[in-house]
Design a protein around this motif. Structure first.
Motif, PDB file in Angstrom:
ATOM      1  N   THR A  43       0.848  -1.192   0.000  1.00 37.92           N
ATOM      2  CA  THR A  43       0.000   0.000   0.000  1.00 37.92           C
ATOM      3  C   THR A  43       0.886   1.246   0.000  1.00 37.92           C
ATOM      4  O   THR A  43       2.084   1.177   0.297  1.00 37.92           O
ATOM      5  CB  THR A  43      -0.904   0.044   1.244  1.00 37.92           C
ATOM      6  N   VAL A  44       0.287   2.367  -0.298  1.00 38.36           N
ATOM      7  CA  VAL A  44       1.019   3.628  -0.278  1.00 38.36           C
ATOM      8  C   VAL A  44       1.511   3.919   1.141  1.00 38.36           C
ATOM      9  O   VAL A  44       2.651   4.335   1.335  1.00 38.36           O
ATOM     10  CB  VAL A  44       0.145   4.785  -0.818  1.00 38.36           C
ATOM     11  N   LYS A  45       0.678   3.661   2.125  1.00 36.58           N
ATOM     12  CA  LYS A  45       1.071   3.893   3.514  1.00 36.58           C
ATOM     13  C   LYS A  45       2.262   3.017   3.892  1.00 36.58           C
ATOM     14  O   LYS A  45       3.212   3.478   4.537  1.00 36.58           O
ATOM     15  CB  LYS A  45      -0.097   3.633   4.458  1.00 36.58           C
ATOM     16  N   TYR A  71       3.556   9.840   5.711  1.00 37.38           N
ATOM     17  CA  TYR A  71       2.304   9.532   5.021  1.00 37.38           C
ATOM     18  C   TYR A  71       1.185  10.473   5.459  1.00 37.38           C
ATOM     19  O   TYR A  71       0.428  10.967   4.618  1.00 37.38           O
ATOM     20  CB  TYR A  71       1.904   8.072   5.272  1.00 37.38           C
ATOM     21  N   VAL A 122      -0.912  12.736   2.770  1.00 38.79           N
ATOM     22  CA  VAL A 122      -2.337  12.463   2.580  1.00 38.79           C
ATOM     23  C   VAL A 122      -3.186  13.671   2.992  1.00 38.79           C
ATOM     24  O   VAL A 122      -4.263  13.890   2.440  1.00 38.79           O
ATOM     25  CB  VAL A 122      -2.779  11.152   3.281  1.00 38.79           C
ATOM     26  N   THR A 172      -5.875  11.391  -1.428  1.00 33.92           N
ATOM     27  CA  THR A 172      -6.140   9.986  -1.757  1.00 33.92           C
ATOM     28  C   THR A 172      -4.843   9.266  -2.110  1.00 33.92           C
ATOM     29  O   THR A 172      -3.893   9.869  -2.620  1.00 33.92           O
ATOM     30  CB  THR A 172      -7.104   9.836  -2.957  1.00 33.92           C
ATOM     31  N   ASP A 173      -4.837   7.965  -1.857  1.00 39.44           N
ATOM     32  CA  ASP A 173      -3.669   7.156  -2.219  1.00 39.44           C
ATOM     33  C   ASP A 173      -3.436   7.161  -3.728  1.00 39.44           C
ATOM     34  O   ASP A 173      -2.289   7.129  -4.179  1.00 39.44           O
ATOM     35  CB  ASP A 173      -3.834   5.721  -1.717  1.00 39.44           C
ATOM     36  N   GLU A 174      -4.496   7.224  -4.502  1.00 40.07           N
ATOM     37  CA  GLU A 174      -4.350   7.233  -5.957  1.00 40.07           C
ATOM     38  C   GLU A 174      -3.585   8.478  -6.413  1.00 40.07           C
ATOM     39  O   GLU A 174      -2.715   8.399  -7.280  1.00 40.07           O
ATOM     40  CB  GLU A 174      -5.723   7.179  -6.639  1.00 40.07           C
ATOM     41  N   LYS A 176       0.072   8.195  -5.274  1.00 36.32           N
ATOM     42  CA  LYS A 176       0.775   7.256  -6.152  1.00 36.32           C
ATOM     43  C   LYS A 176       1.098   7.906  -7.493  1.00 36.32           C
ATOM     44  O   LYS A 176       2.208   7.763  -8.014  1.00 36.32           O
ATOM     45  CB  LYS A 176      -0.072   5.999  -6.348  1.00 36.32           C
TER      46      LYS A 176
END
Length: 116
Positions: free
Chosen positions: A2-4, A14, A18, A23-25, A28
């Motif tokens: 995951t990004v985290k 993180y 964030v 968002t993680d998207e 990324k």
């Protein structure tokens, strides 16, 4: 991964990233752009020929990219190198260990991003 988890491994912040990108998207998307940022290659090239002025600019740019993406560990080592190079006209013995730390942190950061 995951990004985290990626941020945990590369010792980034993180929560900070964030809070800005939401968002993680999105995180990324921008992390993947870091892979193609030329500042590290420029830094390596400048260090190879001991061009302090160019090395300073490249380290400063790398620091900024990392701070923008909350890549805390690499930002810190790039900042240390930037400050050591600031205003210098000659390459000193203190520069090489700082550069080695940047290379080590950069390798870890890029490996984590590539695993996303």
């Amino acid at each position: 991964m995951t990004v985290k988890e990626c941020y945990e491994i590369m010792k980034g912040d993180y929560d900070d990233v964030v809070s800005r990108l939401r968002t993680d998207e999105r995180i990324k998307k921008f992390l993947l752009k870091v892979l193609s940022d030329p500042s590290f290659v420029q830094l390596c090239n400048a260090m190879a020929v001991k061009n302090i002025e160019e090395a300073f600019r490249a380290a400063h740019t790398l620091k900024g990219v990392c701070k923008n993406m909350s890549l805390t560990n690499l930002a810190y080592s790039a900042s240390n190198l930037t400050e050591a190079l600031r205003g210098r006209s000659e390459y000193g013995d203190d520069i090489e260990p700082l550069f080695k730390k940047v290379k080590k942190d950069y390798a870890l950061t890029m490996a984590c991003i590539q695993m996303l």
